[in-house]
Design an enzyme around this catalytic site. Sequence first.
Site: not given
Ligand SMILES: O=C(O)CCC(=O)N[C@@H](C(=O)O)c1ccccc1
Length: 368
Positions: A135, A161-163, A189, A191, A214, A239, A263, A291
């Site tokens: 990520s 995976k790009l935020k 992703d 969020n 995502e 998610d 998750k 994750g």
């Molecule tokens: O590789 C990892 O553990 C993080 C993957 C990731 O991007 N997690 C994000 C998500 O939204 O999925 C996240 C990050 C921080 C806190 C909550 C979620």
Amino acid sequence: MKLEGVELRRVSMPLVSPFRTSFGTQTARELILLRVVTDEGEGWGECVAMADPLYSSEYNDGAADVLRRFLVPALAASGPLDAHAVATVLEPFKGHRMAKSALEMGVLDAELRAQGKSFGSELGAVHDRVPCGVSVGIMDSIPALLDAVGGYLDEGYLRIKLKIEPGWDVEPVRAVRETYGDDVLLQVDANTAYTLADAELLAGLDPFDLLLIEQPLDEEDVLGHADLAQLIATPVCLDESIVSAQSAVAAIRLGACAIVNIKPGRVGGYLEAKRIHDVCVEAGVPVWCGGMLETGLGRAANVALAALPGFTLPGDTSGSGRYYHRDITTPFVLDDGHLTVPTGPGLGVAPLEDALAEVTTSTEWLTA
Ligand SMILES: O=C(O)CCC(=O)N[C@@H](C(=O)O)c1ccccc1
């Protein structure tokens, strides 16, 4: 197996680099570890809540409080321990799935260690190693992003995976595609950072052949995701919206998702995560393991889960070094783009005492 007590440990682990998402930037991972002590040995649980309720409604101080006042006392009063019964014992207390997940994980680890059985064998793992994605946070510039992505590809990660968030979406994706080519497995992703009004903008991602987008919309906007799925070509993955097998079945039936990010902490534990895997396999919906910047403890359990047959997409099961200079367990290190599934009893890993002491900010004993 009898519960003797639970050690609630707060840890804070500095990140190797700031991790920016659409809901904020993290420079350290603060989390709760549980050491579940029984008359037949002990087990470890990891709570994936964050310091602040920005990813979901849970947060560390709230999780500590609900564990201290409600969850651990209820478990202690429930008689002989049975990991498969923990969710039922805790059901009267609404929500707090990450806190519940940590407690169930600790009981399951203790139980499996006593039985000499691995997490993977308990959950139904069919692979001995899993393909790993990574990520990549929102960056200050496109060149900085391209450097980061290049570094991860050099490390062997099999999926990027790009935020994304409004203002950082089509251009970063275009730059990664133009720089690293069409063969890189690429997904984004959001969020929950967009609304259905952004459908046309999100359709602008369609030419880049993404594996998925995502959680573009709000956690509770399941119908909005179903509408969006009719307006864009990129497959929609959920998610935050998937909190149980029941919600997974509903979202799939409504056409709100073509893919599911599982998750365990978000859904109340590894046993519910397996149930979600099973209903998704039944529905022909691919899943992958998300994750939450877990330590090696949660990472070990996630890698075991990711070895189940329905996990057909690389997960956010990165090496320990993606986030931490020093993990609290023997680090997970990528080998040819894969992580090996632990085979020892329980999690198959345990904290290294000195590393754990270094990141511990407090411990509290909750007697049964
Ligand atoms: O590789 C990892 O553990 C993080 C993957 C990731 O991007 N997690 C994000 C998500 O939204 O999925 C996240 C990050 C921080 C806190 C909550 C979620």
